[in-house]
Motif scaffolding. Structure first.
Motif, PDB file in Angstrom:
ATOM      1  N   ARG A   1      27.938 100.313  -3.170  1.00 51.39           N
ATOM      2  CA  ARG A   1      28.181 100.971  -1.875  1.00 51.39           C
ATOM      3  C   ARG A   1      29.622 101.476  -1.776  1.00 51.39           C
ATOM      4  O   ARG A   1      29.887 102.507  -1.157  1.00 51.39           O
ATOM      5  CB  ARG A   1      27.891 100.004  -0.723  1.00 51.39           C
ATOM      6  CG  ARG A   1      26.412  99.778  -0.464  1.00 51.39           C
ATOM      7  CD  ARG A   1      26.194  99.145   0.911  1.00 51.39           C
ATOM      8  NE  ARG A   1      24.780  98.917   1.154  1.00 51.39           N
ATOM      9  CZ  ARG A   1      24.159  97.770   0.929  1.00 51.39           C
ATOM     10  NH1 ARG A   1      24.859  96.730   0.465  1.00 51.39           N
ATOM     11  NH2 ARG A   1      22.875  97.638   1.171  1.00 51.39           N
ATOM     12  N   LEU A   2      30.559 100.726  -2.352  1.00 51.28           N
ATOM     13  CA  LEU A   2      31.942 101.171  -2.326  1.00 51.28           C
ATOM     14  C   LEU A   2      32.090 102.501  -3.061  1.00 51.28           C
ATOM     15  O   LEU A   2      32.746 103.426  -2.567  1.00 51.28           O
ATOM     16  CB  LEU A   2      32.844 100.113  -2.971  1.00 51.28           C
ATOM     17  CG  LEU A   2      34.326 100.495  -3.123  1.00 51.28           C
ATOM     18  CD1 LEU A   2      34.960 100.751  -1.762  1.00 51.28           C
ATOM     19  CD2 LEU A   2      35.082  99.410  -3.879  1.00 51.28           C
TER      20      LEU A   2
ATOM     21  N   GLU B   1      31.270 109.763  -0.533  1.00 52.61           N
ATOM     22  CA  GLU B   1      30.931 110.332   0.771  1.00 52.61           C
ATOM     23  C   GLU B   1      32.170 110.739   1.560  1.00 52.61           C
ATOM     24  O   GLU B   1      32.210 111.821   2.163  1.00 52.61           O
ATOM     25  CB  GLU B   1      30.129 109.296   1.562  1.00 52.61           C
ATOM     26  CG  GLU B   1      29.684 109.762   2.934  1.00 52.61           C
ATOM     27  CD  GLU B   1      28.910 108.685   3.652  1.00 52.61           C
ATOM     28  OE1 GLU B   1      27.879 109.007   4.260  1.00 52.61           O
ATOM     29  OE2 GLU B   1      29.322 107.497   3.589  1.00 52.61           O
ATOM     30  N   ARG B   2      33.211 109.908   1.532  1.00 54.39           N
ATOM     31  CA  ARG B   2      34.378 110.140   2.392  1.00 54.39           C
ATOM     32  C   ARG B   2      35.502 110.919   1.717  1.00 54.39           C
ATOM     33  O   ARG B   2      36.238 111.660   2.376  1.00 54.39           O
ATOM     34  CB  ARG B   2      34.920 108.797   2.898  1.00 54.39           C
ATOM     35  CG  ARG B   2      33.973 108.090   3.856  1.00 54.39           C
ATOM     36  CD  ARG B   2      34.627 106.886   4.498  1.00 54.39           C
ATOM     37  NE  ARG B   2      34.933 105.833   3.530  1.00 54.39           N
ATOM     38  CZ  ARG B   2      34.065 104.900   3.148  1.00 54.39           C
ATOM     39  NH1 ARG B   2      32.839 104.914   3.628  1.00 54.39           N
ATOM     40  NH2 ARG B   2      34.430 103.965   2.280  1.00 54.39           N
ATOM     41  N   TYR B   3      35.623 110.750   0.404  1.00 51.19           N
ATOM     42  CA  TYR B   3      36.769 111.346  -0.284  1.00 51.19           C
ATOM     43  C   TYR B   3      36.386 112.319  -1.392  1.00 51.19           C
ATOM     44  O   TYR B   3      37.267 112.946  -1.981  1.00 51.19           O
ATOM     45  CB  TYR B   3      37.653 110.245  -0.881  1.00 51.19           C
ATOM     46  CG  TYR B   3      38.055 109.207   0.124  1.00 51.19           C
ATOM     47  CD1 TYR B   3      38.992 109.501   1.122  1.00 51.19           C
ATOM     48  CD2 TYR B   3      37.500 107.940   0.103  1.00 51.19           C
ATOM     49  CE1 TYR B   3      39.368 108.552   2.056  1.00 51.19           C
ATOM     50  CE2 TYR B   3      37.866 106.972   1.033  1.00 51.19           C
ATOM     51  CZ  TYR B   3      38.797 107.286   2.005  1.00 51.19           C
ATOM     52  OH  TYR B   3      39.157 106.328   2.927  1.00 51.19           O
TER      53      TYR B   3
ATOM     54  N   ALA C   1      25.359 110.544  -2.168  1.00 51.59           N
ATOM     55  CA  ALA C   1      25.801 109.272  -1.605  1.00 51.59           C
ATOM     56  C   ALA C   1      24.659 108.591  -0.859  1.00 51.59           C
ATOM     57  O   ALA C   1      24.486 107.368  -0.939  1.00 51.59           O
ATOM     58  CB  ALA C   1      26.995 109.494  -0.680  1.00 51.59           C
TER      59      ALA C   1
ATOM     60  N   ALA D   1      29.727 104.704  -3.587  1.00 44.82           N
ATOM     61  CA  ALA D   1      29.045 105.713  -2.776  1.00 44.82           C
ATOM     62  C   ALA D   1      29.905 106.128  -1.589  1.00 44.82           C
ATOM     63  O   ALA D   1      29.946 107.310  -1.208  1.00 44.82           O
ATOM     64  CB  ALA D   1      27.704 105.172  -2.291  1.00 44.82           C
ATOM     65  N   GLY D   2      30.615 105.157  -0.985  1.00 43.26           N
ATOM     66  CA  GLY D   2      31.488 105.465   0.141  1.00 43.26           C
ATOM     67  C   GLY D   2      32.648 106.361  -0.258  1.00 43.26           C
ATOM     68  O   GLY D   2      33.049 107.259   0.496  1.00 43.26           O
ATOM     69  N   VAL D   3      33.196 106.126  -1.461  1.00 38.00           N
ATOM     70  CA  VAL D   3      34.270 106.995  -1.955  1.00 38.00           C
ATOM     71  C   VAL D   3      33.743 108.412  -2.132  1.00 38.00           C
ATOM     72  O   VAL D   3      34.406 109.393  -1.768  1.00 38.00           O
ATOM     73  CB  VAL D   3      34.840 106.446  -3.278  1.00 38.00           C
ATOM     74  CG1 VAL D   3      35.771 107.461  -3.933  1.00 38.00           C
ATOM     75  CG2 VAL D   3      35.578 105.135  -3.036  1.00 38.00           C
TER      76      VAL D   3
ATOM     77  N   ARG E   1      42.226 106.462  -5.086  1.00 36.92           N
ATOM     78  CA  ARG E   1      41.050 105.614  -4.820  1.00 36.92           C
ATOM     79  C   ARG E   1      40.862 104.537  -5.887  1.00 36.92           C
ATOM     80  O   ARG E   1      40.036 103.638  -5.725  1.00 36.92           O
ATOM     81  CB  ARG E   1      39.779 106.471  -4.742  1.00 36.92           C
ATOM     82  CG  ARG E   1      39.826 107.539  -3.673  1.00 36.92           C
ATOM     83  CD  ARG E   1      39.999 106.946  -2.300  1.00 36.92           C
ATOM     84  NE  ARG E   1      40.740 107.856  -1.424  1.00 36.92           N
ATOM     85  CZ  ARG E   1      41.415 107.480  -0.370  1.00 36.92           C
ATOM     86  NH1 ARG E   1      41.482 106.194  -0.050  1.00 36.92           N
ATOM     87  NH2 ARG E   1      42.062 108.358   0.371  1.00 36.92           N
TER      88      ARG E   1
ATOM     89  N   TYR F   1      23.182 104.829  -1.520  1.00 37.19           N
ATOM     90  CA  TYR F   1      23.026 103.792  -0.496  1.00 37.19           C
ATOM     91  C   TYR F   1      21.595 103.264  -0.476  1.00 37.19           C
ATOM     92  O   TYR F   1      21.365 102.055  -0.314  1.00 37.19           O
ATOM     93  CB  TYR F   1      23.373 104.356   0.883  1.00 37.19           C
ATOM     94  CG  TYR F   1      24.841 104.571   1.144  1.00 37.19           C
ATOM     95  CD1 TYR F   1      25.787 103.589   0.874  1.00 37.19           C
ATOM     96  CD2 TYR F   1      25.291 105.780   1.696  1.00 37.19           C
ATOM     97  CE1 TYR F   1      27.132 103.794   1.131  1.00 37.19           C
ATOM     98  CE2 TYR F   1      26.646 105.993   1.954  1.00 37.19           C
ATOM     99  CZ  TYR F   1      27.555 105.002   1.671  1.00 37.19           C
ATOM    100  OH  TYR F   1      28.888 105.207   1.921  1.00 37.19           O
TER     101      TYR F   1
END
Length: 439
Positions: free
Chosen positions: A293-294, A300-302, A55, A296-298, A324, A59
């Motif tokens: 980024r969205l 990283e977080r999920y 991730a 990558a955020g998924v 998601r 970014y």
């Protein structure tokens, strides 16, 4: 329907040559450090072996696209990532950003880290072996090899976990997992050897070295294995001898042969969710930095903190669940297996490419419904057909003056004006293709 992306993909690969070329120079394939100048600015291609990114690395690529380029990222037909619209003189800063993110482990070798692998390997239980650890071993061997920089930036390695999804890429050096996962078959051209799975990456590098020797002996300075004259093709005896000299044990096996052809779309991560992963596609392979980024955020977080860019211009997010998909779809990414975007590809076209005769991405978007669900279609701005994938599909090639040439496998091409293209395209995509001889 997602908004149409602007004109920007990559010229990853050209069709198979009809004659054996004699190369009088090195290839001009762009890289992260060797930028290519296009009409819309400089272009950088970042090699991502097997498409695997953390991730944090994803970014960093989004930051580079916004700070130095046009604010978007392209996924190439080899699962690499491309930045366009780069400002003049930004090469040094781009290199620093990529190096800090761990995306330039060996600067001399960065253009030869062309590695594709089964994107769902180790996730869905369908392959014979999780090839991701072997990808990491191969990349380390490439980056440490004194000879690897001699390879063309077009030379391709592929690792197939046994499901057959990598066969369509006609890689120069191929690793195919055998049933049971203890052994793999490594091929270079028509030569093959079976070795223990853990020795597969070393055997692949030996096969690449055999190609380099054959290319030098042939006098052609070939870039790809298929360019070697038949008299200089790598032989099975030579490959076996190199493996033995390296101390690798050849494996004798009576196991049934592994698939040589992709069994179909079901083996590919197209779009949707399942087996502990989410997979989405980007319309025409292009994502805005915010979309990137969205994803990558998924991850990283999920998810597991990793994402895998696929050669089918999509992204797999291991560990993420189907809940998601809504947010990803709302951001303009393709999550519906019935989406017409999944059957459409295009080259850069105008205004990014000076040789293009049309804005093929805009035209492809306007005519997206034509023949949806039928044969895949690839739009090209000129007869070079940059980025054209292998396999049966409809070719739509701009000929100038708002006309296109439409052709299907085994049928003669037909030139039609843009005003009549929707009907011609729909008819071509819903026609059963005639098989043509393999070159």
């Amino acid at each position: 329907m997602p908004p149409a992306p602007s004109n920007r993909p990559d010229p990853d690969e050209n069709p198979v040559p009809s004659v054996t070329p004699v190369r009088d120079r090195g290839d001009a394939c762009p890289g992260a450090l060797r930028l290519h100048t296009a009409d819309d600015g400089a272009l950088a291609r970042v090699r991502v072996p097997a498409g695997v990114l953390s991730a944090a690395q994803a970014y960093a690529l989004a930051d580079a696209a916004e700070r130095l380029g046009d604010g978007a990222l392209d996924i190439t037909s080899r699962g690499n990532v491309q930045l366009r619209g780069l400002e003049p003189g930004c090469g040094g800063e781009l290199a620093r950003l990529l190096d800090a993110a761990g995306l330039l482990p060996a600067p001399r070798h960065e253009r030869v880290r062309n590695v594709v692998a089964s994107p769902l390997s180790g996730l869905d239980g369908r392959g014979h072996l999780d090839v991701q650890p072997l990808v990491r071993d191969l990349d380390a061997l490439l980056c440490a090899s004194a000879r690897a920089p001699e390879l063309s930036g077009r030379f391709l390695f592929a690792l197939d976990d046994g499901r057959g999804d990598m066969a369509e890429f006609a890689a120069d050096v191929m690793l195919l997992a055998e049933p049971g996962g203890a052994a793999v078959r490594v091929t270079v051209g028509g030569a093959a050897v079976r070795v223990r799975a853990e020795d597969g990456p070393r055997a692949m590098l030996l096969a690449a070295n055999a190609f380099l020797d054959a290319a030098a002996a042939s006098g052609t300075r070939a870039w790809r294995v298929r360019e070697l004259p038949a008299a200089h093709a790598v032989s099975a005896a030579d490959l076996r001898a190199r493996v033995a000299a390296a101390g690798l044990a050849a494996v004798a096996t009576a196991s049934p042969p592994c698939p040589d052809r992709a069994p179909g779309r079901e083996s590919r991560p197209l779009v949707g969710a399942g087996h502990g992963a989410v997979y989405v596609a980007a319309p025409l392979g292009r994502l805005r930095a915010a979309q990137w980024r969205l994803v990558a955020g998924v991850a990283e977080r999920y998810g597991t903190g990793e994402l895998r860019v696929t050669p089918w211009r999509g992204v797999v997010v291991p560990g993420a669940g189907p809940e998601r998909l809504g947010a990803l779809e709302a951001a303009g990414l393709v999550t519906d297996p019935a989406s017409p975007w999944l059957g459409v590809g295009a080259c850069t076209g105008r205004p990014g490419c000076a040789k293009s005769l049309a804005d093929v991405r805009a035209d492809a978007t306007d005519l997206l419904p034509a023949g949806a669900g039928g044969l895949p279609v690839h739009w090209s701005g000129c007869e070079r057909r940059c980025g054209h994938p292998r396999g049966a599909r409809v070719d739509v090639v701009a000929t100038g003056d708002a006309h296109y040439q439409v052709s299907t496998p085994g049928a003669p091409p037909r030139t039609v004006p843009l005003t009549e293209l929707a009907g011609a395209l729909a008819a071509a995509r819903t026609t059963t293709p005639t098989k043509t001889p393999t070159k």
